[in-house]
Design a protein around this motif. Sequence first.
Motif, PDB file in Angstrom:
ATOM      1  N   ILE A 150     -19.900  21.868  15.694  1.00 36.10           N
ATOM      2  CA  ILE A 150     -19.261  20.707  15.093  1.00 36.10           C
ATOM      3  C   ILE A 150     -19.905  20.468  13.735  1.00 36.10           C
ATOM      4  N   SER A 151     -19.184  19.763  12.867  1.00 37.98           N
ATOM      5  CA  SER A 151     -19.832  19.480  11.591  1.00 37.98           C
ATOM      6  C   SER A 151     -20.839  18.349  11.827  1.00 37.98           C
ATOM      7  N   LEU A 152     -21.883  18.342  11.006  1.00 38.09           N
ATOM      8  CA  LEU A 152     -22.970  17.395  11.238  1.00 38.09           C
ATOM      9  C   LEU A 152     -22.557  16.024  10.683  1.00 38.09           C
ATOM     10  N   HIS A 155     -22.629   9.530  11.875  1.00 44.53           N
ATOM     11  CA  HIS A 155     -22.504   8.449  12.871  1.00 44.53           C
ATOM     12  C   HIS A 155     -22.456   9.007  14.297  1.00 44.53           C
ATOM     13  N   GLN A 156     -21.894  10.212  14.456  1.00 42.24           N
ATOM     14  CA  GLN A 156     -21.811  10.799  15.801  1.00 42.24           C
ATOM     15  C   GLN A 156     -23.198  11.201  16.308  1.00 42.24           C
ATOM     16  N   PHE A 157     -23.997  11.774  15.411  1.00 43.09           N
ATOM     17  CA  PHE A 157     -25.343  12.199  15.838  1.00 43.09           C
ATOM     18  C   PHE A 157     -26.245  10.995  16.063  1.00 43.09           C
ATOM     19  N   VAL A 177      -9.935   4.867  16.572  1.00 44.49           N
ATOM     20  CA  VAL A 177      -9.153   6.082  16.823  1.00 44.49           C
ATOM     21  C   VAL A 177      -9.551   7.216  15.878  1.00 44.49           C
ATOM     22  N   GLY A 178      -9.790   8.378  16.441  1.00 49.51           N
ATOM     23  CA  GLY A 178      -9.975   9.581  15.643  1.00 49.51           C
ATOM     24  C   GLY A 178     -11.326   9.745  14.995  1.00 49.51           C
ATOM     25  N   LEU A 179     -12.307   8.878  15.291  1.00 55.68           N
ATOM     26  CA  LEU A 179     -13.625   9.030  14.648  1.00 55.68           C
ATOM     27  C   LEU A 179     -14.563   9.923  15.452  1.00 55.68           C
ATOM     28  N   GLY A 180     -14.099  10.406  16.601  1.00 52.63           N
ATOM     29  CA  GLY A 180     -14.890  11.427  17.284  1.00 52.63           C
ATOM     30  C   GLY A 180     -15.588  10.996  18.560  1.00 52.63           C
ATOM     31  N   LYS A 181     -14.923  10.182  19.363  1.00 55.23           N
ATOM     32  CA  LYS A 181     -15.546   9.767  20.632  1.00 55.23           C
ATOM     33  C   LYS A 181     -15.717  10.964  21.568  1.00 55.23           C
ATOM     34  N   VAL A 215     -10.620  22.753  26.297  1.00 54.04           N
ATOM     35  CA  VAL A 215     -10.816  23.602  25.130  1.00 54.04           C
ATOM     36  C   VAL A 215     -11.948  23.056  24.247  1.00 54.04           C
ATOM     37  N   GLU A 216     -11.976  21.739  24.042  1.00 58.64           N
ATOM     38  CA  GLU A 216     -13.027  21.157  23.184  1.00 58.64           C
ATOM     39  C   GLU A 216     -14.412  21.430  23.779  1.00 58.64           C
ATOM     40  N   MET A 217     -14.540  21.242  25.101  1.00 58.97           N
ATOM     41  CA  MET A 217     -15.844  21.443  25.739  1.00 58.97           C
ATOM     42  C   MET A 217     -16.269  22.911  25.631  1.00 58.97           C
ATOM     43  N   ASP A 272     -12.051   9.111  29.875  1.00 57.63           N
ATOM     44  CA  ASP A 272     -11.422   8.954  28.551  1.00 57.63           C
ATOM     45  C   ASP A 272     -10.246   7.965  28.658  1.00 57.63           C
ATOM     46  N   GLU A 273      -9.905   7.382  27.512  1.00 57.73           N
ATOM     47  CA  GLU A 273      -8.822   6.396  27.423  1.00 57.73           C
ATOM     48  C   GLU A 273      -9.034   5.307  28.481  1.00 57.73           C
ATOM     49  N   ALA A 274     -10.237   4.731  28.470  1.00 56.93           N
ATOM     50  CA  ALA A 274     -10.619   3.788  29.526  1.00 56.93           C
ATOM     51  C   ALA A 274      -9.866   2.462  29.431  1.00 56.93           C
ATOM     52  N   THR A 305     -12.931   4.554  24.743  1.00 54.60           N
ATOM     53  CA  THR A 305     -11.673   3.898  24.358  1.00 54.60           C
ATOM     54  C   THR A 305     -11.750   3.489  22.899  1.00 54.60           C
ATOM     55  N   ALA A 306     -10.605   3.589  22.218  1.00 57.24           N
ATOM     56  CA  ALA A 306     -10.599   3.182  20.812  1.00 57.24           C
ATOM     57  C   ALA A 306     -10.268   1.707  20.696  1.00 57.24           C
ATOM     58  N   THR A 307      -9.799   1.110  21.791  1.00 57.01           N
ATOM     59  CA  THR A 307      -9.358  -0.285  21.723  1.00 57.01           C
ATOM     60  C   THR A 307     -10.105  -1.112  22.767  1.00 57.01           C
ATOM     61  N   ARG A 535      -4.306  13.161  21.190  1.00 56.31           N
ATOM     62  CA  ARG A 535      -4.059  14.513  20.677  1.00 56.31           C
ATOM     63  C   ARG A 535      -4.543  14.684  19.229  1.00 56.31           C
ATOM     64  N   ASN A 536      -4.842  15.938  18.889  1.00 57.10           N
ATOM     65  CA  ASN A 536      -5.356  16.242  17.545  1.00 57.10           C
ATOM     66  C   ASN A 536      -4.285  16.918  16.694  1.00 57.10           C
ATOM     67  N   PHE A 537      -3.730  16.195  15.735  1.00 57.07           N
ATOM     68  CA  PHE A 537      -2.742  16.825  14.847  1.00 57.07           C
ATOM     69  C   PHE A 537      -3.126  16.606  13.385  1.00 57.07           C
ATOM     70  N   ASP A 563      -4.609  10.502  11.297  1.00 54.85           N
ATOM     71  CA  ASP A 563      -5.734   9.879  10.599  1.00 54.85           C
ATOM     72  C   ASP A 563      -6.988  10.079  11.448  1.00 54.85           C
ATOM     73  N   ARG A 564      -7.522  11.277  11.409  1.00 54.53           N
ATOM     74  CA  ARG A 564      -8.665  11.659  12.226  1.00 54.53           C
ATOM     75  C   ARG A 564      -9.655  12.429  11.372  1.00 54.53           C
ATOM     76  N   ILE A 565     -10.854  12.577  11.898  1.00 51.94           N
ATOM     77  CA  ILE A 565     -11.839  13.408  11.203  1.00 51.94           C
ATOM     78  C   ILE A 565     -11.229  14.791  11.023  1.00 51.94           C
ATOM     79  N   GLY A 566     -11.339  15.315   9.838  1.00 54.20           N
ATOM     80  CA  GLY A 566     -10.754  16.628   9.583  1.00 54.20           C
ATOM     81  C   GLY A 566      -9.478  16.514   8.758  1.00 54.20           C
ATOM     82  N   ALA A 731     -18.441  29.157  11.414  1.00 56.29           N
ATOM     83  CA  ALA A 731     -18.069  28.914  12.814  1.00 56.29           C
ATOM     84  C   ALA A 731     -17.043  27.801  12.926  1.00 56.29           C
ATOM     85  N   LEU A 732     -17.111  26.834  12.000  1.00 59.13           N
ATOM     86  CA  LEU A 732     -16.141  25.741  12.040  1.00 59.13           C
ATOM     87  C   LEU A 732     -14.762  26.227  11.596  1.00 59.13           C
ATOM     88  N   GLU A 733     -14.783  27.178  10.652  1.00 61.35           N
ATOM     89  CA  GLU A 733     -13.509  27.738  10.182  1.00 61.35           C
ATOM     90  C   GLU A 733     -12.857  28.590  11.270  1.00 61.35           C
TER      91      GLU A 733
HETATM   92  N1  LIG Z   1     -18.280  16.484  14.019  1.00 69.55           N
HETATM   93  C1  LIG Z   1     -17.090  17.052  14.132  1.00 69.55           C
HETATM   94  N2  LIG Z   1     -16.954  18.352  13.842  1.00 69.55           N
HETATM   95  C2  LIG Z   1     -15.767  18.965  13.957  1.00 69.55           C
HETATM   96  N3  LIG Z   1     -14.630  18.345  14.352  1.00 69.55           N
HETATM   97  C3  LIG Z   1     -14.711  17.049  14.650  1.00 69.55           C
HETATM   98  C4  LIG Z   1     -15.933  16.336  14.551  1.00 69.55           C
HETATM   99  N4  LIG Z   1     -15.709  15.057  14.907  1.00 69.55           N
HETATM  100  C5  LIG Z   1     -14.422  14.976  15.216  1.00 69.55           C
HETATM  101  N5  LIG Z   1     -13.812  16.163  15.056  1.00 69.55           N
HETATM  102  C6  LIG Z   1     -12.414  16.438  15.273  1.00 69.55           C
HETATM  103  O1  LIG Z   1     -11.715  15.277  14.869  1.00 69.55           O
HETATM  104  C7  LIG Z   1     -10.715  14.980  15.812  1.00 69.55           C
HETATM  105  C8  LIG Z   1     -10.959  13.600  16.381  1.00 69.55           C
HETATM  106  O2  LIG Z   1     -12.106  13.613  17.184  1.00 69.55           O
HETATM  107  P1  LIG Z   1     -12.039  13.042  18.675  1.00 69.55           P
HETATM  108  O3  LIG Z   1     -10.865  13.577  19.416  1.00 69.55           O
HETATM  109  O4  LIG Z   1     -13.384  13.217  19.254  1.00 69.55           O
HETATM  110  O5  LIG Z   1     -11.781  11.528  18.303  1.00 69.55           O
HETATM  111  P2  LIG Z   1     -11.506  10.337  19.266  1.00 69.55           P
HETATM  112  O6  LIG Z   1     -12.249   9.191  18.688  1.00 69.55           O
HETATM  113  O7  LIG Z   1     -11.844  10.728  20.677  1.00 69.55           O
HETATM  114  O8  LIG Z   1      -9.957  10.161  19.105  1.00 69.55           O
HETATM  115  P3  LIG Z   1      -8.913   9.254  19.958  1.00 69.55           P
HETATM  116  O9  LIG Z   1      -9.257   7.842  19.662  1.00 69.55           O
HETATM  117  O10 LIG Z   1      -7.609   9.674  19.418  1.00 69.55           O
HETATM  118  O11 LIG Z   1      -9.106   9.630  21.398  1.00 69.55           O
HETATM  119  C9  LIG Z   1     -10.750  16.082  16.841  1.00 69.55           C
HETATM  120  O12 LIG Z   1      -9.861  17.093  16.427  1.00 69.55           O
HETATM  121  C10 LIG Z   1     -12.139  16.607  16.768  1.00 69.55           C
HETATM  122  O13 LIG Z   1     -12.233  17.943  17.171  1.00 69.55           O
END
Ligand SMILES: Nc1ncnc2c1ncn2[C@@H]1O[C@H](COP(=O)(O)OP(=O)(O)OP(=O)(O)O)[C@@H](O)[C@H]1O
Length: 930
Positions: A150-152, A155-157, A177-181, A215-217, A272-274, A305-307, A535-537, A563-566, A731-733
Amino acid sequence: MSFSVGQRYLSTTELELGLGIITQVDHRMIEIFFPAAEDRRTYASNNAPLSRITFKAGDTFSDREGNEYKVIEVTENNGLNIYLAEDPNGEVRPVPELEIGDQVSLNAPWERLSAGNIDGSQWFHLRYKSLLERERLEQAKYYGLMGPRISLTPHQFFIANNVANRPCPRVLLADEVGLGKTIEAGLIIHQQLMNGRANRVLISVPDTLVHQWLVEMLRKFNLHFSVYDRERALEPEAFEQNQLILISNKLWHEEEIHQSALSANWDLLVVDEAHHLHWSESEISEEYRHIQALADKSSGLLLLTATPEQLGVEGHFARLHLLDPQRFNSLDQFKTQEENYYQISSAINELVDSDEVSGECLAEIKKMSDDSVLAELIETFESSQTNENKQSLINHLIDHHGTGRVLFRNTRSAIKGFPQRILQEQALEKPELFSSHSLTPEKGLDERQWLEVDPRVKYLIELYKQLKDKLLIICRNSETALALEEHLRLREGLKTTAFHEGMSIIEQDRSAAYFSDMEDGAQLLICSEIGSEGRNFQFAHHIVMYDLPAHPDLLEQRIGRLDRIGQTEDIKIHVPYFSGTVQEIYKRWYDEGLFAFSQSCATGEALVQKYQERLNKCIETNDPALTDALISDTAKDNQALKAKIDAGRDRLLELNSCQPIQALQIIHEIEDFEFDDPKKFMDTAFNCFGIDRERHSENTWVVKAGEQMLTDHFPGVTDEAITVTYDRDRALEREDFQFLTWEHPMVTGVMDLVCDHHYGNAAFSLIKDQRLKPGTLYVETLHTPVVQAAKSSQCYRFMPKSVIRHVVSHDSRDFTEYLTDQHLHEHRQKISKAIRHEVIKSQKDLIFKVFQIAEKQAKSKLAGLVKTANERADQVLDHEINRLISLKNFNPNIRQEEIDALINQKEACKTAIDSCQIKLEAIRVIVNGS
Ligand SMILES: Nc1ncnc2c1ncn2[C@@H]1O[C@H](COP(=O)(O)OP(=O)(O)OP(=O)(O)O)[C@@H](O)[C@H]1O
């Protein structure tokens, strides 16, 4: 391997457990007890990391009383060995393998050397490096957080580091939403598994997200979860059969499955999605009850949960109650505490933001409680307003008040750097066929009719042609999504695919994958509402609201797919709507009243509560004046509410969720650690074991089993080539490449393979060094302290497996400093096997004498290591225990189990440290040639 109860095995990955006894065997699982470590393990029988201990005639072993025996003959009875052996008094008697001592022989290298079983220098070198690197890794500050692909992201670390160090983490991960839970949860799971705090993990997620989690795990964390479908979950003792299980939460409705999961023990439950776990004082949902029962059975719990609060304070409280029932046991009390916090929030803001904090502010904070430590910290800070004193005060406040330790929530506004959201609306004329009052006017109509007249269809086709880019289209109903997709694909020839609840999970995944294929994939993905969750789009930049949802939180979930990381570009939100209808009212209300298209909307639920009735009236009457008034009132209220939220912002929660300087510090330290990547180490291992390796591209290699491969079990290597890289960006690519970090299972597997087997533990080197006397013989030894204790006791934190190296000459002089590993490597010479054997044979007595001197020196270091380890354990664990005890006095947020777990851990650690022994890891005879 064929297992029987009573057989003796060593764990190849946890040698420190000592010799284990099989206590239970069924067709899939085995249970093994390790008396020395008083620890029990359950393994799947087809891949248990165990090695059977059997002796042959001539071998020696000790029984539980420490009596030594020499084996004369071995027989077998019902799968168990019986050794006919001679005791120290010369008496011969049968000894069943059950009577063999539980400690592992620590002198195997010498026995191997004296039997003439010798390896070359490169093997010794690999063993030395494996021991050193294993120790360095286990001692690393961020052990367990450095391996994932994952990218470093700071806030996640920050969160993962904060949570992962807790003995039984129970937290709510509630980033927007989408910040990487999911990523934060993955990091925590990975770390807990690596440091042995968790072995058994259950992940429960909505049906639609099962595959994505799998797949993510796997791809990001190298964690192989077993997915349980209904059939699998109904097997007898299904949940005992695997350590890492991923399941759809819809299966809990089957009582038999739920009961079966409850009968197993869990170290970590992840949900997830608690927010789907509905709870109110008048009604508790079945989903909530199911998870509550499982949460009671698990030591750790991660809710995602995002909410967390948007769907109401009752639900929020109920989820906190799952995490800590004692702390969150009264809804009324919880509401009062929240209100109280609001009263002092401006004082907290001043403390955090101001360079010079006023006396009034500190007096206000002091009123929070009659906590004497707080009073002391305030006094210290008042007398000297340094950053350090301020930080101690803030840390204390985070620890002692509110939901601090339980809840983590990062927001876009706090993190920054996210792309813009741009609304691109399109007014359309409503066809006669459609009603004015429905957000989904096509619902219930014959698709052949509505598709012909719906102008949104033409609008979509034009958008498709004009943008030539990926478009995610969301409709509320699956019938609409299905009909629209078929029409666009079959009648209009567009490259589309669908995603709705009528499809199986495999079909849904296939469809999502087809959309994500950037070369040949679909340009349009048409989803029903289920596509708007989890889902990740983010590879797409355009989203079309074919219709609008009836709640702003759902709108936020939809936009959150992109509107997610990436996400690399601004997000265009296309909204076609029928002028003069309910669609226009909603579009305007969301846009001009809630600003919900351009910003993440935290005020949605409150405004829905307040304005739903007026909104209904506007729809009913379709009166423009009423609508204008509604929008203008909503906008004013929205601004006021936002200002109030901002003023009452829970700064302590924000600081608990991320402190940027500390977060960056973590990232820098991880970068420093991985600067020295494992390439050189792995190259040595590949060479030694005969693994083929070819350059693929920059910092990337193709690896596969060579024809001369020395073992069938080189971790991760098969006849099929795999591509590996040591570079995080690369590796991320390319997720199809293996990312070899020091924590990758292939790298740790090599260290284990080498250290836990004989490779390189008895070696011979010929060197040529003109500064040394020709013909001189030296003995080099590597020892490590061995604490026979379970990994979860975390002894290695205090008693690292430090390698004690000695080189002693034939005349008992110490050459450790001069003859370094590097020096020996550089001066090595070729020598035939026959000569090596001859030297060992002829010089055995001398070698033994020198070896004993080296061993004595190593042993003399043990007492010092034990003392230091005990001091460290006291210092660190007492500090942690005292901190928790003191916190508990003020903050019931601290659970007694956490304190008990630490006290037990300390006791287990100290007992194990006191009985620490020294183990000979390797011995090498060195001769300086002429
Ligand atoms: N550090 C990271 N390195 C690489 N990809 C990341 C990283 N953080 C998040 N992502 C990617 O960003 C996307 C959003 O992350 P994630 O699914 O963990 O967010 P979430 O907060 O669980 O989203 P949601 O609220 O929609 O459930 C995913 O595609 C995830 O793989």
